[in-house]
Scaffold this active site. Sequence first.
Site, PDB file in Angstrom:
ATOM      1  N   ASP A 101      16.459  39.948 -10.930  1.00 56.65           N
ATOM      2  CA  ASP A 101      15.514  40.905 -10.371  1.00 56.65           C
ATOM      3  C   ASP A 101      15.732  42.243 -11.065  1.00 56.65           C
ATOM      4  OD1 ASP A 101      17.797  41.977  -9.253  1.00 56.65           O
ATOM      5  OD2 ASP A 101      17.334  41.371  -7.212  1.00 56.65           O
ATOM      6  N   ASP A 110      12.794  32.406  -3.920  1.00 55.78           N
ATOM      7  CA  ASP A 110      14.223  32.710  -3.847  1.00 55.78           C
ATOM      8  C   ASP A 110      14.509  33.364  -2.509  1.00 55.78           C
ATOM      9  OD1 ASP A 110      15.290  35.812  -4.126  1.00 55.78           O
ATOM     10  OD2 ASP A 110      13.203  35.562  -4.732  1.00 55.78           O
ATOM     11  N   CYS A 149      20.131  13.372   4.551  1.00 49.90           N
ATOM     12  CA  CYS A 149      20.583  14.258   3.468  1.00 49.90           C
ATOM     13  C   CYS A 149      21.707  13.595   2.676  1.00 49.90           C
ATOM     14  CB  CYS A 149      21.051  15.588   4.048  1.00 49.90           C
ATOM     15  SG  CYS A 149      21.607  16.779   2.799  1.00 49.90           S
ATOM     16  N   CYS A 165      23.841  15.424   0.647  1.00 48.98           N
ATOM     17  CA  CYS A 165      24.821  16.416   0.220  1.00 48.98           C
ATOM     18  C   CYS A 165      26.233  15.955   0.605  1.00 48.98           C
ATOM     19  CB  CYS A 165      24.518  17.790   0.817  1.00 48.98           C
ATOM     20  SG  CYS A 165      25.010  17.991   2.551  1.00 48.98           S
ATOM     21  N   CYS A 206      27.041  16.047   4.412  1.00 47.18           N
ATOM     22  CA  CYS A 206      26.401  15.006   5.222  1.00 47.18           C
ATOM     23  C   CYS A 206      26.950  13.618   4.899  1.00 47.18           C
ATOM     24  CB  CYS A 206      24.885  15.047   5.021  1.00 47.18           C
ATOM     25  SG  CYS A 206      24.107  16.494   5.781  1.00 47.18           S
ATOM     26  N   HIS A 238      24.935  22.404   2.225  1.00 48.01           N
ATOM     27  CA  HIS A 238      23.901  21.564   2.847  1.00 48.01           C
ATOM     28  C   HIS A 238      22.553  22.266   2.855  1.00 48.01           C
ATOM     29  CE1 HIS A 238      21.555  19.260   5.697  1.00 48.01           C
ATOM     30  NE2 HIS A 238      21.338  20.402   6.324  1.00 48.01           N
TER      31      HIS A 238
END
Length: 394
Positions: free
Chosen positions: A99, A272, A310, A312, A315, A341
């Site tokens: 940015d 974002d 999920c 991840c 999980c 997660h």
Amino acid sequence: MNQCGTITAVFEFEIKQRDGRARTATFQTPRGAVTTPMFMPVGTQGTVKGISPQELLEIGSQMILANTYHLMLRPGEQLVKAHGGLPGFTAYPGPFLTDSGGFQVMSLGHMRKISEEGVVFKNHLDGSRVELTPERSIQVQEALGADVIMAFDECPPYPAERPYIEASLDRTVRWLERCHAVKTKDDQALFAIVQGGVHEDLRLKSLEATLPFATPGFAVGGLAVGESKEEMYPAVAFTAGRLPENKPRYLMGVGHPEDLVAGVALGIDMFDCVYPTRTGRFGYALTDDGRLNLNSSAPRTQLQPIDAECDCYACRHYTRAYLAHLLRAEEMLAPRMLSLHNLRYLHRLVERMRVAINGQQFHPWAADWSERYFHGNVPGWFTSAFERSTQSEI
């Protein structure tokens, strides 16, 4: 006014499929192609809080946002440049977006003073006087070496008086011209930012002044700063529908699941936000059934994962009860795993949207998702956004 020159070939944006206003595309950068729609994790200080670069790659992160304001002040852009830019400094090998520093400076309130030249503010680290101008912002971003850099802009607060918003957007356009004039690197894409608050006529004025610069991409700025969803999404629809079809569209600072779905419906490609990691550090997990509060009593005895759907690490390996225990014990693994997660959830969300768009099933998919996510009480702003998404772009 088009000063993009040779970078248009480097930063090719190719639309793969459309479904209403929603679309999937490939955006080519010097460090590789990314597929859109996509969510960008925020690495404010050069790191996504608590998450390693390897973990970011494993969960499907494609592009990371780094913050010009913070890295300029600490450790300084020249140290980052000495590492070969952000990839060498952070060990994340993929594309970066920086940015401009404008949003953070504008957030300083009484600690900053805006003029035509730029912004003078007090360094929050040591109290010293710092000046950030369009020229300085580009200089810092070129040293940081991101693939996509943002034009220096003024993001008005909410609420703000209409005359202030109009004067601000006029200044943002003049600052964009100065950014263009000093940009030297062909391997960085400068995105322009459209302002105008929630006023359609001011958005149109900003668009008409900004589009002639023909930058490789455009951002929708000045939203998600305190206005209601009912005010925000007509402005998103109006702005996105008038941006070039063949350029990526970036909705800045937006990262709640429902915002990603509504934004994609309206033709947004890039998002974002610090939300997934920040909310994870406070003990909340994102799911298709809404936000799960692991600080509450129920998860303390629940033996299932956060989300059975999920993939991840958290999980696949941990129960809700274990993570709730870690939170109560103030163990650092808990906020790390919840942040991991939540990022994976948003990456999976945009992955599923890409599949739905490519299969021309986005609207049925979104209807099913929203019915579950909102527990049958889909808010009016969300429904209205989807009604707008079926209308032709202007």
